[in-house]
Design an enzyme around this catalytic site. Structure first.
Site, PDB file in Angstrom:
ATOM      1  N   ARG A 148      33.739  23.693  -1.056  1.00 57.36           N
ATOM      2  CA  ARG A 148      35.073  23.423  -1.584  1.00 57.36           C
ATOM      3  C   ARG A 148      34.951  22.272  -2.579  1.00 57.36           C
ATOM      4  O   ARG A 148      34.112  21.395  -2.410  1.00 57.36           O
ATOM      5  CB  ARG A 148      36.033  23.050  -0.460  1.00 57.36           C
ATOM      6  CG  ARG A 148      36.187  24.122   0.621  1.00 57.36           C
ATOM      7  CD  ARG A 148      37.092  23.649   1.738  1.00 57.36           C
ATOM      8  NE  ARG A 148      37.263  24.667   2.774  1.00 57.36           N
ATOM      9  CZ  ARG A 148      36.525  24.758   3.872  1.00 57.36           C
ATOM     10  NH1 ARG A 148      35.558  23.868   4.091  1.00 57.36           N
ATOM     11  NH2 ARG A 148      36.738  25.711   4.766  1.00 57.36           N
ATOM     12  N   LYS A 173      37.835  20.683   5.866  1.00 54.19           N
ATOM     13  CA  LYS A 173      39.210  21.172   6.013  1.00 54.19           C
ATOM     14  C   LYS A 173      39.605  21.301   7.469  1.00 54.19           C
ATOM     15  O   LYS A 173      40.746  21.059   7.843  1.00 54.19           O
ATOM     16  CB  LYS A 173      39.335  22.517   5.302  1.00 54.19           C
ATOM     17  CG  LYS A 173      40.720  23.126   5.322  1.00 54.19           C
ATOM     18  CD  LYS A 173      40.744  24.410   4.519  1.00 54.19           C
ATOM     19  CE  LYS A 173      42.135  25.051   4.514  1.00 54.19           C
ATOM     20  NZ  LYS A 173      42.163  26.298   3.725  1.00 54.19           N
ATOM     21  N   HIS A 247      37.984  26.695  -7.060  1.00 48.98           N
ATOM     22  CA  HIS A 247      37.854  27.378  -5.777  1.00 48.98           C
ATOM     23  C   HIS A 247      37.368  28.817  -5.939  1.00 48.98           C
ATOM     24  O   HIS A 247      36.789  29.388  -5.009  1.00 48.98           O
ATOM     25  CB  HIS A 247      39.201  27.370  -5.036  1.00 48.98           C
ATOM     26  CG  HIS A 247      39.091  27.743  -3.587  1.00 48.98           C
ATOM     27  ND1 HIS A 247      38.519  26.910  -2.649  1.00 48.98           N
ATOM     28  CD2 HIS A 247      39.450  28.870  -2.918  1.00 48.98           C
ATOM     29  CE1 HIS A 247      38.548  27.495  -1.460  1.00 48.98           C
ATOM     30  NE2 HIS A 247      39.102  28.687  -1.600  1.00 48.98           N
ATOM     31  N   ARG A 250      33.798  29.369  -5.104  1.00 47.86           N
ATOM     32  CA  ARG A 250      33.491  29.545  -3.675  1.00 47.86           C
ATOM     33  C   ARG A 250      33.569  31.034  -3.314  1.00 47.86           C
ATOM     34  O   ARG A 250      32.711  31.557  -2.598  1.00 47.86           O
ATOM     35  CB  ARG A 250      34.481  28.725  -2.853  1.00 47.86           C
ATOM     36  CG  ARG A 250      34.359  28.854  -1.331  1.00 47.86           C
ATOM     37  CD  ARG A 250      35.296  27.826  -0.690  1.00 47.86           C
ATOM     38  NE  ARG A 250      35.490  28.022   0.734  1.00 47.86           N
ATOM     39  CZ  ARG A 250      34.696  27.547   1.676  1.00 47.86           C
ATOM     40  NH1 ARG A 250      33.599  26.875   1.340  1.00 47.86           N
ATOM     41  NH2 ARG A 250      34.973  27.732   2.952  1.00 47.86           N
ATOM     42  N   HIS A 281      33.938  27.870   7.588  1.00 44.80           N
ATOM     43  CA  HIS A 281      35.137  28.551   8.052  1.00 44.80           C
ATOM     44  C   HIS A 281      35.329  28.325   9.549  1.00 44.80           C
ATOM     45  O   HIS A 281      34.360  28.244  10.306  1.00 44.80           O
ATOM     46  CB  HIS A 281      35.038  30.058   7.787  1.00 44.80           C
ATOM     47  CG  HIS A 281      35.302  30.427   6.366  1.00 44.80           C
ATOM     48  ND1 HIS A 281      34.734  31.509   5.745  1.00 44.80           N
ATOM     49  CD2 HIS A 281      36.091  29.845   5.421  1.00 44.80           C
ATOM     50  CE1 HIS A 281      35.148  31.586   4.483  1.00 44.80           C
ATOM     51  NE2 HIS A 281      35.976  30.584   4.275  1.00 44.80           N
ATOM     52  N   TYR A 290      36.125  38.444   2.278  1.00 41.74           N
ATOM     53  CA  TYR A 290      35.412  38.562   1.014  1.00 41.74           C
ATOM     54  C   TYR A 290      34.764  39.936   0.826  1.00 41.74           C
ATOM     55  O   TYR A 290      34.319  40.267  -0.271  1.00 41.74           O
ATOM     56  CB  TYR A 290      34.313  37.494   0.932  1.00 41.74           C
ATOM     57  CG  TYR A 290      34.843  36.087   0.859  1.00 41.74           C
ATOM     58  CD1 TYR A 290      35.374  35.581  -0.318  1.00 41.74           C
ATOM     59  CD2 TYR A 290      34.825  35.260   1.974  1.00 41.74           C
ATOM     60  CE1 TYR A 290      35.868  34.294  -0.388  1.00 41.74           C
ATOM     61  CE2 TYR A 290      35.314  33.962   1.913  1.00 41.74           C
ATOM     62  CZ  TYR A 290      35.829  33.487   0.733  1.00 41.74           C
ATOM     63  OH  TYR A 290      36.322  32.213   0.672  1.00 41.74           O
TER      64      TYR A 290
END
Length: 312
Positions: A148, A173, A247, A250, A281, A290
């Protein structure tokens, strides 16, 4: 600044301190609140904090509709806090700017587009070569690791092992730390950047790995402004409805990795937990998003599923 402006500024400072004391990172929200202070000051607002004032502030920005809805929510929650100190504060309607839940598809750059963006990044400020070198290194790091942008900007020198090529990613995050090994080619670029940076600032002004032209930690604003300039130079956003974001790099990393596994006939489902850990994650199901991010990846995934079905 009016008396109301000073009152709001003091209240916002206390509010941000409270959020930090409770363990929230509160970075983007704090920036929105500081922008609100500037709006109040610039317009000489007399108060109180009202629905009209909040909407004027939000609608004056150049954010996307969802971005405006998010910013409005930040002001609305602050207003709930501020009302305890100023009873004139209006209760802001949470439905005034509803947020769309539709997720816009990410922009996935081709290899040629990425190389053009990297080259343009180095040219954003010819008179200040460190600026271009910093931007190009960050763009390359985001594309090659899927970090990130905030994680890259928060990196300290002690968290980048230039001998082993392992990054310590702290305060993520989801408040989880992780180790991110980088490819040898990425490590070589990081080593080159560190030498370039240290020649520019032999006496470090900050512990940050990535620095501004003043030698301080590169800010989010500095990164996004430079990134926008590089996109313009590389003509990345021409004829595109959605501007490229840091972003999106990513997303590109994840898509590229998954596509390569499909080509190698690897059991992608079994690899998703590993990719999720690398990306930071909270759940590997987040990474599964994805799989259908590009037509190429969807086609590869479909082909893999067909082959596995035919083998059963």
């Amino acid at each position: 600044m009016t008396a109301f402006g000073h009152e709001v500024a003091d209240s916002i400072k206390r509010y941000i301190d409270l959020k930090h004391s409770l363990g929230y990172q509160f970075g983007k929200q704090a920036r929105s609140l500081h922008s609100f202070i500037q709006h109040v000051s610039h317009n000489h607002a007399q108060g109180p904090l009202s629905q009209k004032l909040a909407l004027e502030f939000v609608m004056a920005s150049k954010l996307t509709p969802n971005g405006k809805a998010i910013r409005y929510a930040v002001i609305r929650r602050f207003a709930e806090y501020h009302a305890a100190f100023d009873t004139r504060t209006e209760s802001l309607d949470r439905r005034a700017l509803p947020r769309s839940r539709a997720v816009a598809p990410p922009r996935i750059l081709s290899e040629q587009e990425l190389q053009s963006l990297m080259a343009a990044s180095r040219q954003v400020s010819v008179s200040l070569p460190l600026r271009g070198q910093t931007l190009a290194t960050i763009v390359g790091l985001l594309a090659s690791t899927g970090l990130r942008s905030g994680e890259a900007l928060r990196l300290n020198r002690s968290e980048v092992d230039l001998a082993t090529g392992v990054l310590q990613i702290l305060k993520t995050k989801f408040r989880k730390d992780r180790l991110v090994p980088v490819h040898s080619s990425t490590l070589a670029v990081l080593q080159e950047y560190a030498c370039f940076r240290d020649l520019a600032f032999p006496i470090a002004k900050t512990q940050a790995f990535f620095v501004s032209t003043r030698g301080t930690r590169l800010s989010h604003h500095g990164l996004y402004y430079g990134f926008g300039q590089a996109c313009t130079l590389a003509k990345i956003n021409e004829n595109e409805a959605k501007p490229l974001r840091p972003h999106d790099l990513r997303h590109r990393f994840a898509v590229t990795r998954l596509a390569e596994w499909h080509r190698q006939k690897v059991d992608v489902q079994s690899m998703l937990p590993l990719l999720a850990t690398y990306l930071g994650h909270a759940r590997y199901s987040d990474t599964a998003y994805y799989i259908a991010a590009t037509p190429e990846l969807l086609a590869l995934a479909s082909a893999s599923a067909f082959e596995q079905g035919g083998a059963e």
